[in-house]
Write a protein that holds these residues in place. Structure first.
Motif, short mmCIF file in Angstrom:
data_model
loop_
_atom_site.label_atom_id
_atom_site.label_comp_id
_atom_site.label_asym_id
_atom_site.label_seq_id
_atom_site.Cartn_x
_atom_site.Cartn_y
_atom_site.Cartn_z
N VAL A 56 1.04 -5.38 3.54
CA VAL A 56 0.65 -5.22 4.94
C VAL A 56 1.75 -5.59 5.93
O VAL A 56 1.70 -5.16 7.09
CB VAL A 56 -0.62 -6.07 5.23
CG1 VAL A 56 -0.27 -7.54 5.46
CG2 VAL A 56 -1.38 -5.51 6.42
N VAL A 57 2.76 -6.35 5.53
CA VAL A 57 3.75 -6.85 6.48
C VAL A 57 4.47 -5.74 7.25
O VAL A 57 4.60 -5.83 8.48
CB VAL A 57 4.76 -7.78 5.78
CG1 VAL A 57 5.97 -8.05 6.66
CG2 VAL A 57 4.08 -9.09 5.43
N PRO A 58 4.97 -4.66 6.62
CA PRO A 58 5.64 -3.62 7.42
C PRO A 58 4.75 -3.03 8.51
O PRO A 58 5.20 -2.80 9.63
CB PRO A 58 6.02 -2.56 6.37
CG PRO A 58 6.15 -3.34 5.10
CD PRO A 58 5.07 -4.37 5.18
N GLY A 59 3.48 -2.80 8.19
CA GLY A 59 2.56 -2.29 9.19
C GLY A 59 2.32 -3.27 10.31
O GLY A 59 2.22 -2.89 11.49
N TYR A 178 -3.13 2.41 12.43
CA TYR A 178 -4.34 2.36 11.61
C TYR A 178 -4.52 3.62 10.75
O TYR A 178 -4.77 3.50 9.55
CB TYR A 178 -5.57 2.10 12.49
CG TYR A 178 -5.52 0.74 13.14
CD1 TYR A 178 -5.85 -0.41 12.45
CD2 TYR A 178 -5.07 0.61 14.46
CE1 TYR A 178 -5.78 -1.66 13.04
CE2 TYR A 178 -4.99 -0.64 15.06
CZ TYR A 178 -5.34 -1.77 14.35
OH TYR A 178 -5.25 -3.01 14.94
N PRO A 179 -4.40 4.84 11.29
CA PRO A 179 -4.46 6.03 10.42
C PRO A 179 -3.09 6.33 9.81
O PRO A 179 -2.50 7.40 10.03
CB PRO A 179 -4.91 7.14 11.37
CG PRO A 179 -4.36 6.75 12.68
CD PRO A 179 -4.38 5.24 12.71
N SER A 180 -2.55 5.39 9.08
CA SER A 180 -1.26 5.53 8.40
C SER A 180 -1.34 4.71 7.12
O SER A 180 -2.41 4.23 6.75
CB SER A 180 -0.11 5.03 9.30
OG SER A 180 -0.12 3.62 9.36
N SER A 181 -0.20 4.52 6.49
CA SER A 181 -0.19 3.70 5.27
C SER A 181 0.04 2.23 5.58
O SER A 181 0.41 1.45 4.70
CB SER A 181 0.90 4.20 4.31
OG SER A 181 2.18 4.08 4.92
N ALA A 182 -0.20 1.81 6.83
CA ALA A 182 0.10 0.43 7.23
C ALA A 182 -0.80 -0.58 6.55
O ALA A 182 -0.32 -1.61 6.06
CB ALA A 182 -0.03 0.29 8.75
N PHE A 183 -2.10 -0.31 6.48
CA PHE A 183 -3.05 -1.32 6.02
C PHE A 183 -3.78 -0.95 4.74
O PHE A 183 -4.27 -1.83 4.04
CB PHE A 183 -4.07 -1.61 7.13
CG PHE A 183 -3.41 -2.06 8.41
CD1 PHE A 183 -2.76 -3.29 8.47
CD2 PHE A 183 -3.40 -1.26 9.53
CE1 PHE A 183 -2.13 -3.71 9.63
CE2 PHE A 183 -2.77 -1.67 10.69
CZ PHE A 183 -2.14 -2.90 10.75
N VAL A 184 -3.88 0.33 4.44
CA VAL A 184 -4.48 0.79 3.18
C VAL A 184 -3.70 2.00 2.70
O VAL A 184 -3.12 2.74 3.51
CB VAL A 184 -5.98 1.15 3.34
CG1 VAL A 184 -6.80 -0.07 3.72
CG2 VAL A 184 -6.16 2.27 4.35
N PRO A 185 -3.67 2.27 1.39
CA PRO A 185 -3.04 3.49 0.91
C PRO A 185 -3.74 4.73 1.47
O PRO A 185 -4.96 4.75 1.62
CB PRO A 185 -3.21 3.40 -0.61
CG PRO A 185 -3.38 1.94 -0.88
CD PRO A 185 -4.13 1.39 0.29
N ILE A 186 -2.96 5.74 1.77
CA ILE A 186 -3.52 6.94 2.39
C ILE A 186 -4.54 7.61 1.49
O ILE A 186 -5.54 8.18 1.97
CB ILE A 186 -2.38 7.92 2.76
CG1 ILE A 186 -1.55 7.33 3.91
CG2 ILE A 186 -2.91 9.29 3.13
CD1 ILE A 186 -0.33 8.14 4.27
N ASP A 187 -4.35 7.56 0.17
CA ASP A 187 -5.27 8.25 -0.73
C ASP A 187 -6.66 7.61 -0.77
O ASP A 187 -7.58 8.17 -1.37
CB ASP A 187 -4.69 8.40 -2.14
CG ASP A 187 -4.36 7.05 -2.77
OD1 ASP A 187 -4.78 6.00 -2.24
OD2 ASP A 187 -3.68 7.04 -3.81
#
Length: 249
Positions: A56-59, A178-187
């Motif tokens: 989560v750090v990069p996001g 939030y709608p990115s790979s910042a906090f959860v994997p996109i898949d």
């Protein structure tokens, strides 16, 4: 002359920030609090294949930059509303130094707040494995991103008719992580969201930072991220120049 004026205006913007400690503290602490909330409240329920704080750090760093850029939009709108720009123009200070000063101050503030986020992340278990060149590359990419969204924020500040409206305009910058790979994997997101989440500007920046900091293959993500940053900066600088001339006729 223009460079000196821009540095003078940047110093002015930083002094104004220092005189508003409540807003400065909020801008510094809110991203840290959000990172702690995600790590300790939600992290145990999210499977990313690694420790959640590592993921989560990069996001969180980009979220921090978004909050910091919002204050730039408000500051620009406040200057336009209160007439300070007219007084500066009477002193032969043009639009480029005024806006560049706001952007420079925004980059400085954001680097400080991002460093704070990284320090807290290290304290709660984040362990980067980057080499010295990878750290430099990550720092350069982060500066490029902060510069891009700072210019975008300055443009939004010129579009807004009031500081309050400018704060509302910057909502998109704070929402995009939030709608990115910042906090959860996109898949793990709904399938209809995959296209947007995978191709919006923040995802390659986040994936690049994650790969560089954790010593993983980055593929073409850094080049895509830099292309997005360059495109956003070029567009924002061009629009800011046009809007500033129209607002100060």
């Amino acid at each position: 002359m223009t460079g000196t004026a821009a540095l003078t205006m940047a110093g002015r913007s930083l002094r104004i920030s220092r005189r508003s400690p409540d807003a400065l503290i909020a801008a510094l602490m809110l991203p840290v609090m959000l990172m702690l909330i995600f790590v300790y409240f939600f992290g145990g329920a999210i499977d990313t294949g690694t420790a959640y704080v590592t993921y989560v750090v990069p996001g969180a760093m980009l979220l921090c930059a978004g909050f910091g850029a919002a204050s730039t939009a408000v500051s620009v709108a406040d200057d336009m509303k209160n007439g300070i720009v007219d007084r500066l123009r009477s002193l032969d200070v043009g639009g480029v130094p005024v806006l560049a000063g706001h952007v420079t101050a925004s980059v400085v503030r954001n680097l400080v707040s991002t460093t704070l986020v990284l320090a807290v992340a290290l304290a709660i278990g984040f362990r980067p494995r980057a080499s010295a060149p990878a750290y430099l590359a990550a720092a350069g990419l982060l500066v490029a991103y902060i510069t891009a969204i700072s210019w975008l924020a300055a443009t939004l500040g010129l579009l807004a008719k009031s500081p309050e409206a400018a704060g509302g305009f910057t909502f998109l910058m704070m929402f995009l992580p939030y709608p990115s790979s910042a906090f959860v994997p996109i898949d793990t997101m709904p399938s209809w969201l995959h296209g947007f989440a995978g191709h919006q500007p923040l995802t390659p920046v986040i994936e690049s930072l994650r790969a560089l900091l954790l010593d993983r293959p980055a593929g073409n993500a850094p080049w895509t991220a830099l292309a997005w940053c360059a495109a956003i900066t070029a567009l924002a600088v061009t629009l800011a120049g046009v809007l500033f001339r129209r607002r100060t006729r």
